[in-house]
Structure formats: C-alpha cells, structure tokens
Motif scaffolding. Structure first.
Motif, PDB file in Angstrom:
ATOM      1  N   GLN A  12       0.849  -1.191   0.000  1.00  0.00           N
ATOM      2  CA  GLN A  12       0.000   0.000   0.000  1.00  0.00           C
ATOM      3  C   GLN A  12       0.887   1.244   0.000  1.00  0.00           C
ATOM      4  OE1 GLN A  12      -3.294  -0.246  -0.307  1.00  0.00           O
ATOM      5  NE2 GLN A  12      -3.100  -2.470  -0.313  1.00  0.00           N
ATOM      6  N   ARG A  13       1.651   1.443  -1.077  1.00  0.00           N
ATOM      7  CA  ARG A  13       2.628   2.526  -1.114  1.00  0.00           C
ATOM      8  C   ARG A  13       2.010   3.919  -0.956  1.00  0.00           C
ATOM      9  NH1 ARG A  13       4.262  -1.067  -4.774  1.00  0.00           N
ATOM     10  NH2 ARG A  13       3.610   0.216  -6.540  1.00  0.00           N
ATOM     11  N   PRO A  14       0.872   4.241  -1.579  1.00  0.00           N
ATOM     12  CA  PRO A  14       0.301   5.578  -1.347  1.00  0.00           C
ATOM     13  C   PRO A  14      -0.048   5.812   0.130  1.00  0.00           C
ATOM     14  CG  PRO A  14      -0.649   4.611  -3.316  1.00  0.00           C
ATOM     15  CD  PRO A  14       0.153   3.528  -2.642  1.00  0.00           C
ATOM     16  N   THR A  15      -0.640   4.824   0.776  1.00  0.00           N
ATOM     17  CA  THR A  15      -0.978   4.927   2.196  1.00  0.00           C
ATOM     18  C   THR A  15       0.296   5.053   3.030  1.00  0.00           C
ATOM     19  OG1 THR A  15      -2.958   3.601   1.820  1.00  0.00           O
ATOM     20  CG2 THR A  15      -2.201   3.793   4.098  1.00  0.00           C
ATOM     21  N   PHE A  16       1.288   4.249   2.690  1.00  0.00           N
ATOM     22  CA  PHE A  16       2.574   4.275   3.398  1.00  0.00           C
ATOM     23  C   PHE A  16       3.226   5.648   3.267  1.00  0.00           C
ATOM     24  CE2 PHE A  16       7.189   3.806   3.259  1.00  0.00           C
ATOM     25  CZ  PHE A  16       7.444   3.175   4.465  1.00  0.00           C
TER      26      PHE A  16
END
Length: 182
Positions: free
Chosen positions: A118-122
């Motif tokens: 979940q790169r955007p959330t991260f």
C-alpha cells in the motif's frame, strides 16, 4: 518465490555479505546520504541491520524499523550484543504505517520500497509522521529485478506531495538512489 523472513540468521548470508559493497556500492550510498553526528535516522525495512550498523557509526541515534516480527527480534538481539557508537532502537512497523518516531530527521528505505503493498498509504503516513525538514532516501532495484520501476517510485513520491531533490540511476550497479524532501 519471495524472500522468507522466518530465518533471519540465513538472511545475513545475503544482507550482510562481504560482497555487498560490490553489488550495491554502499559507500557511495552513505556518501550521498551525508550523515552528520547529530542526525537521527530511521532505517525503514532494516532487515538484519546492515545499514543500521553503518549508520550507528555516523549518526546520533538509529531506529531500525521492520514490519517482520522475526527481523525485529533479530535486530534487538544483534544490537543488544553489539557495541555501537549510536543507540540503535528496533521498532515493529506495518505495511501501511512506518511507525516513524517524531525525532527522526533522516528517513532511509533500502531494498524495501518494492515490498510495500500500500505505497500511497505508506507514503502519506511517512509524510504525516516525519518532521518538516526531514530528508528521505529510497534505494531499490532498477532493471529486470525492479518490482517498482524507478520512474514509478518517482511518480508515487511526487504524487504523495514530496519534492525530488536527487535521482541517481548510475552510481549503484543494480540500484537507483532517490532523494526527496517535503
């Protein structure tokens, strides 16, 4: 087939190998990171603590952060037994949340960004948890080993509201270096 974190001691044969300088050019990465003794660095995806150990010789404090409980236990044992110049504090994170301590002014992510699902959330959490003047560096695979292309990483970082300050595809044999700020 992915990497198994069930046996951290086995991973030291790869992550802490004598030839790591050859395959990653770690001295150039450290040079570009330009740590000062007063820096407090968060090593996100610390693994077996290869970079955390190097950082402990240059920075004031190191947070060795990993999302794998086995790795955090390994880090705790490694740095409890090690004599380091700086304090090294292992921290368990999650895929979406780096659990970044609020005093870290340098955030380092090596060979890990491609594993974040979940790169955007991260990235949103990373930005929210870090201080205004923090410096960031991602080092990850380029070429055929890249799960996330260097260009995609740049796009994602910019989309999350960061500003790219340096992008290097040449210095490391199989890796790119991406530096950015808020």
């Amino acid at each position: 087939m992915g990497i198994s974190f069930a046996e951290p001691e086995r991973l030291t044969l790869i992550f802490d190998a004598d030839n790591r300088q050859e395959w990653q050019n770690t001295s150039a990465i450290l040079e570009q990171l330009s740590l000062c003794h007063s820096d407090i660095i968060a090593d996100i995806g610390a693994g077996t603590g290869y970079f955390s150990q190097l950082f402990s010789e240059q920075a004031h404090k190191v947070y060795a952060i990993d999302r794998e409980p086995n790795m955090v236990t390994y880090l705790q044992n490694r740095f409890d037994a090690a004599e380091t110049m700086a304090e090294v504090v292992p921290i368990l994170s999650t895929d979406e949340n780096p659990h970044l301590p609020d005093d870290a002014n340098v955030i380092f992510i090596a060979n890990t960004y491609r594993f974040v699902h979940q790169r955007p959330t991260f990235l949103t959490a990373l930005k929210a948890q870090s201080m205004e003047n923090a410096r960031y560096m991602i080092v990850d695979f380029k070429g055929s080993h890249a799960r996330v292309s260097p260009e995609q990483a740049c796009e994602e970082v910019e989309h999350a509201g960061f500003r790219i300050t340096h992008f290097d595809r040449i210095t490391c044999p199989d890796h790119y270096i991406l530096q950015f700020t808020r």
